[in-house]
Design a protein around this motif. Sequence first.
Motif, PDB file in Angstrom:
ATOM      1  N   SER A 130      68.427  29.775  53.773  1.00 57.03           N
ATOM      2  CA  SER A 130      67.351  30.682  53.359  1.00 57.03           C
ATOM      3  C   SER A 130      67.894  32.083  53.084  1.00 57.03           C
ATOM      4  O   SER A 130      67.470  32.750  52.130  1.00 57.03           O
ATOM      5  N   THR A 131      68.839  32.533  53.902  1.00 60.58           N
ATOM      6  CA  THR A 131      69.463  33.839  53.681  1.00 60.58           C
ATOM      7  C   THR A 131      70.206  33.849  52.354  1.00 60.58           C
ATOM      8  O   THR A 131      70.112  34.812  51.579  1.00 60.58           O
ATOM      9  N   LEU A 132      70.937  32.776  52.066  1.00 58.05           N
ATOM     10  CA  LEU A 132      71.661  32.682  50.805  1.00 58.05           C
ATOM     11  C   LEU A 132      70.697  32.677  49.632  1.00 58.05           C
ATOM     12  O   LEU A 132      70.930  33.347  48.616  1.00 58.05           O
ATOM     13  N   MET A 133      69.583  31.950  49.774  1.00 59.19           N
ATOM     14  CA  MET A 133      68.590  31.923  48.701  1.00 59.19           C
ATOM     15  C   MET A 133      68.039  33.323  48.441  1.00 59.19           C
ATOM     16  O   MET A 133      67.850  33.731  47.287  1.00 59.19           O
ATOM     17  N   ASN A 134      67.777  34.071  49.502  1.00 60.19           N
ATOM     18  CA  ASN A 134      67.240  35.427  49.336  1.00 60.19           C
ATOM     19  C   ASN A 134      68.220  36.337  48.609  1.00 60.19           C
ATOM     20  O   ASN A 134      67.818  37.191  47.811  1.00 60.19           O
ATOM     21  N   ASP A 192      67.272  40.229  48.757  1.00 59.90           N
ATOM     22  CA  ASP A 192      67.960  40.884  49.870  1.00 59.90           C
ATOM     23  C   ASP A 192      69.377  41.228  49.432  1.00 59.90           C
ATOM     24  O   ASP A 192      69.895  40.666  48.457  1.00 59.90           O
ATOM     25  N   TYR A 193      69.993  42.134  50.178  1.00 61.95           N
ATOM     26  CA  TYR A 193      71.357  42.562  49.880  1.00 61.95           C
ATOM     27  C   TYR A 193      72.337  41.885  50.835  1.00 61.95           C
ATOM     28  O   TYR A 193      72.032  41.715  52.023  1.00 61.95           O
ATOM     29  N   VAL A 202      75.133  42.714  40.967  1.00 62.55           N
ATOM     30  CA  VAL A 202      73.818  43.118  41.475  1.00 62.55           C
ATOM     31  C   VAL A 202      73.816  43.505  42.952  1.00 62.55           C
ATOM     32  O   VAL A 202      72.804  44.008  43.450  1.00 62.55           O
ATOM     33  N   ASP A 203      74.919  43.292  43.667  1.00 63.06           N
ATOM     34  CA  ASP A 203      74.887  43.490  45.122  1.00 63.06           C
ATOM     35  C   ASP A 203      74.794  44.944  45.547  1.00 63.06           C
ATOM     36  O   ASP A 203      74.539  45.237  46.710  1.00 63.06           O
ATOM     37  N   ARG A 204      75.012  45.885  44.632  1.00 60.55           N
ATOM     38  CA  ARG A 204      74.922  47.301  44.980  1.00 60.55           C
ATOM     39  C   ARG A 204      73.873  48.046  44.140  1.00 60.55           C
ATOM     40  O   ARG A 204      73.877  49.257  44.073  1.00 60.55           O
ATOM     41  N   MET A 205      72.984  47.301  43.525  1.00 58.84           N
ATOM     42  CA  MET A 205      71.945  47.917  42.702  1.00 58.84           C
ATOM     43  C   MET A 205      70.865  48.566  43.568  1.00 58.84           C
ATOM     44  O   MET A 205      70.646  48.177  44.716  1.00 58.84           O
ATOM     45  N   SER A 206      70.150  49.523  42.987  1.00 56.39           N
ATOM     46  CA  SER A 206      68.994  50.105  43.666  1.00 56.39           C
ATOM     47  C   SER A 206      67.876  49.063  43.716  1.00 56.39           C
ATOM     48  O   SER A 206      67.901  48.069  42.988  1.00 56.39           O
TER      49      SER A 206
END
Length: 253
Positions: free
Chosen positions: A50-54, A60-61, A74-78
């Motif tokens: 579920s965490t991976l899906m988010n 989620d970041y 996308v991991d550091r986007m606002s």
Amino acid sequence: MDRKVVMRTEGVRKTYVMGKTQVHALRGIDLTVHQGEMLAIVGASGSGKSTLMNIIGCLDYPTAGTYILDDVRVDRMSRNMLANIRNQKIGFVFQGFNLLARTSALENVELPLLYDRSGRKLPVRTMAKEALERVGLADRMDHEPNELSGGQQQRVAIARALVSSPAILLADEPTGNLDSRTSVEVLALFQELHAQGMTVLVVTHEKDVATCAERIIELRDGRIIRDERISHRRSAAHDLQLLPESPVTAEAA
């Protein structure tokens, strides 16, 4: 010719801090998905799926690591930029359908396009109608959710996920609220969309659902312990021919 990489994670970790305790939900996930693949992400409760899906769904970041979706990191986007990416590049299908009550199927499908902030001029009504036709609901466009069967509601949800032509269709336990026959109908639709070139990721704990994919990713304790291609995948369309027609389906036909 090699297929395009539609999403890639490198060393993705997610740690939750609860008081003085750290919970390591993901412990370094390296995953590459090519355009047109159909994957099932499986694992027991607490495995991290579920965490991976988010994170894949830009809800989620990651705490650490890199996530690239459709050539965009996308991991550091606002949060606002992430919301735009989510709207344009990911189609969500949830277990609970998440349809608006007292709102027609067509209006439900239009919603993602109405929230589009790309500045594009979109033929919203036409695109929504085409998405509903694609999932076999051309004759149910004006019906509200309470006038539709569970399977039809999930088809509306799938049409809503498809309407913006996302890079990935992400389904979280999509058959969890459906009876056996309707579940197979929805899985047959996913396989049909996959055959048309759609990239499909299904998060599930059900083996019968997972075997409809062409590749299975299994998580345990926040790590990938299996990444396997299925040589003899289940054909939901074939299984559907062997099942008796349900009274609801017969009535709707």
